[in-house]
Design an enzyme around this catalytic site. Structure first.
Site, short mmCIF file in Angstrom:
data_model
loop_
_atom_site.label_atom_id
_atom_site.label_comp_id
_atom_site.label_asym_id
_atom_site.label_seq_id
_atom_site.Cartn_x
_atom_site.Cartn_y
_atom_site.Cartn_z
N ASP A 1 -5.28 2.27 3.31
CA ASP A 1 -5.61 2.78 4.72
C ASP A 1 -6.80 1.98 5.38
O ASP A 1 -7.27 2.06 6.36
CB ASP A 1 -5.73 4.16 4.62
N LYS B 1 6.93 5.12 6.79
CA LYS B 1 6.06 4.44 5.61
C LYS B 1 6.82 4.20 4.59
O LYS B 1 7.23 3.15 4.11
CB LYS B 1 4.94 5.05 5.32
N GLN C 1 -1.90 11.24 3.83
CA GLN C 1 -1.68 11.36 5.20
C GLN C 1 -2.48 12.23 5.80
O GLN C 1 -2.65 13.35 5.57
CB GLN C 1 -0.31 11.74 5.25
#
Ligand code: NAP
Length: 282
Positions: free
Chosen positions: A119, A52, A96
């Site tokens: 997300d 990322k 995460q």
């Protein structure tokens, strides 16, 4: 023999478009910034976070990395998320997953400001998707829609079958295909006659997490097969939920693993960060 749906090429195309957009925004004095939080040192998470950061650097998005020790308390993590919620210069917050067991993931996701939920996991984002309102969409299913569209595959009016009903892939995938006017069926571990249902599909999306589970018996001749799985085969080699070698002989188009859905997830995360920066200007 199936046509290969090239996620590597399509994700590169998207990242290049975003790179131009980010440069244009910079010219207007608008910067894009993603904060990535990792708790503990799960090796797979470290690889994902690294990828990322790399994608951010390529596109021109600033990335702030927070690498917190495994013993971080829920309160400490929530305090960091709240601090980032309040920072005007941060457009996206990504925590995460998975988090260590002593931290409640749902609570953390709910604490992220929905305007920075790149997300697309916040209940408000999920609710917006389900009633067709604007909001962030989970990156993997959003990437699959891009794969289909950019490969010239029609969704409107077609039979779409999804195997798997997770909150991050199966369910949002169903809503997105519905939004594109597909006729959608979701299958799961209680589905009876799974092969028969799968064989109805013009577009079959498989997201179950079982190496090479779907063989040619699940496939209608000429179907489009999207393999979300990221599994290991008997030799420890990365593979999907679909038995690629067997299915490619019968499908009309298929995504490989690696090089199919995987790279699209990160490209769509970059897309969501840029969207967030644009929305913050409105
Ligand atoms: P998950 O949360 O474990 O959900 C798996 C789903 O598959 C569940 O709904 C389960 O049904 C269903 N399932 C399991 N075995 C089945 C069977 N034998 N027949 C029918 N349905 C079955 O998985 P996920 O997070 O969606 O991930 C799925 C796969 O995609 C994994 O390999 C994961 O690594 C991969 N993935 C890849 C990306 C990417 O960027 N490429 C992103 C996310 C996930 P029940 O609900 O009935 O239990």
């Amino acid at each position: 023999m199936a046509e290969l749906i090239d996620g590597k090429r399509i994700s590169q195309e998207i990242k290049d478009e975003l790179k131009e957009k980010v440069a244009e925004l910079k010219g207007q004095g608008i910067s894009v910034c993603l904060a990535v939080i990792q708790v503990g040192d799960n090796p797979a998470s470290t690889v994902y976070v690294g990828n990322k950061k790399k994608a951010c650097a390529y596109v021109g998005i600033e990335s702030l990395a927070y690498e917190l020790p495994e013993e971080t308390t829920e309160e400490e993590l929530l305090a960091l998320v709240q601090e980032l919620n309040g920072k005007k210069e941060v457009n996206g917050i990504l925590v995460q997953l998975p988090l260590p067991k002593h931290i409640d993931e749902d609570k953390v996701i709910k604490t992220i400001n929905p305007a920075k939920d790149v997300d697309g996991f916040h209940p408000q984002s999920v609710g917006a998707l389900s009633i067709g309102q604007r909001g962030f969409v989970s990156c993997t299913p959003a990437g699959i829609i891009q794969l289909l569209k950019r490969s010239g595959i029609e969704i409107d009016g077609r039979e779409c079958v999804i195997i798997g009903r997770s909150n991050i892939v199966g369910k949002p995938m169903a809503l997105l295909l519905l939004r594109e006017n597909g006729t959608v069926t979701i299958c799961h571990s209680h589905t009876k006659d799974l092969k028969e249902v799968a064989r109805r599909a013009d577009i079959l999306v498989v997201a179950i997490g079982r190496a090479k589970f779907v063989d040619a018996d699940y496939i209608k001749e000429g179907a489009v097969v999207i393999d979300v799985g990221m599994d290991r085969d008997e030799n420890g080699k990365l593979c999907g939920d679909v038995d690629f070698e067997a299915v490619k002989e019968k499908a009309g188009a298929i995504t490989p693993v690696p090089g199919g859905v995987g790279p699209m997830t990160i490209a769509m995360l970059m897309h969501n960060c840029v969207e967030s920066a644009l929305m913050s200007q409105e």
